[in-house]
Design a protein around this motif. Structure first.
Motif, PDB file in Angstrom:
ATOM      1  N   SER A  10       0.851  -1.188   0.000  1.00 46.71           N
ATOM      2  CA  SER A  10       0.000   0.000   0.000  1.00 46.71           C
ATOM      3  C   SER A  10       0.884   1.235   0.000  1.00 46.71           C
ATOM      4  N   LEU A  11       0.291   2.348  -0.325  1.00 44.31           N
ATOM      5  CA  LEU A  11       0.998   3.615  -0.386  1.00 44.31           C
ATOM      6  C   LEU A  11       0.213   4.628   0.411  1.00 44.31           C
ATOM      7  N   SER A  12       0.880   5.319   1.300  1.00 44.76           N
ATOM      8  CA  SER A  12       0.232   6.342   2.104  1.00 44.76           C
ATOM      9  C   SER A  12       0.608   7.705   1.543  1.00 44.76           C
ATOM     10  N   ILE A  13      -0.398   8.512   1.259  1.00 43.92           N
ATOM     11  CA  ILE A  13      -0.182   9.849   0.724  1.00 43.92           C
ATOM     12  C   ILE A  13      -0.921  10.833   1.618  1.00 43.92           C
ATOM     13  N   THR A  14      -0.226  11.864   2.036  1.00 45.73           N
ATOM     14  CA  THR A  14      -0.843  12.922   2.827  1.00 45.73           C
ATOM     15  C   THR A  14      -1.057  14.114   1.921  1.00 45.73           C
ATOM     16  N   ILE A  15      -2.245  14.673   1.972  1.00 48.11           N
ATOM     17  CA  ILE A  15      -2.569  15.822   1.132  1.00 48.11           C
ATOM     18  C   ILE A  15      -2.830  17.015   2.042  1.00 48.11           C
TER      19      ILE A  15
END
Length: 183
Positions: A2-7
């Motif tokens: 999985s990939l965690s992206i913070t916006i």
């Protein structure tokens, strides 16, 4: 994997979402409360039938809770609060949103952001309603068959206290609401 992206959304980014909400609210102003709820329910049903990314799916429950608060006759939501929630649901009545939903992985990104903004905006209302539901459920279990006897009386006192606490929190000005209303 999985990939965690913070916006992080800047004020100008939020303005873009506010404009989208304003347009949706203006369009929804031509609809009845029942039509707004029906269209929002339809949008949620479509989301639930799609293979939603987890970041959207985990937010849909909160949106459903806001809709339940509007429909719950025992909660006796004041008209102003009801209008705020229906206005917040207006975005989900729009057939075309910022990112087309059919794009895998990203199609519901704008919906997830808007749900998050709505939930932040309506968090005190949602918490108050959840507190009321918890009280009602506890009392129904405690009272058993007697829960129906004088039901409005035992709900009224707690409902009044929860609403009083909600008004105090709003008037404290502790938190700025996302769509410009002050709490």
């Amino acid at each position: 994997m999985s990939l965690s992206i913070t916006i992080e959304l800047s004020d100008s980014d939020l303005d873009h979402f506010r404009d989208a909400m304003k347009t949706a609210s203006e369009n929804a102003s031509k609809l009845s409360d029942q039509e707004i709820l029906a269209k929002a329910e339809q949008a949620i049903a479509e989301m639930e039938q799609a293979k939603l990314p987890e970041f959207v799916a985990e937010r849909v429950d909160s949106l459903e809770a806001l809709m339940a608060a509007v429909k719950d006759e025992e909660w006796q939501m004041p008209e102003e609060e009801k209008r705020d929630i229906l206005t917040s649901l207006a975005y989900f009545t729009e057939p075309e949103d910022m990112v087309p939903d059919h794009i895998p992985g990203l199609g519901y990104l704008d919906d997830a952001i808007m749900i998050e903004l709505v939930i932040q905006d309506m968090s005190l209302d949602l918490s108050a309603y959840q507190e009321f539901c918890s009280f009602r459920s506890t009392e129904e279990n405690r009272r058993g068959a007697e829960a129906k006897v004088d039901r409005e009386s035992w709900l009224a006192g707690t409902r009044s206290q929860i609403r009083s606490n909600l008004r105090k929190k709003r008037s404290s000005g502790v938190r700025r609401r996302v769509f410009g209303r002050i709490m």
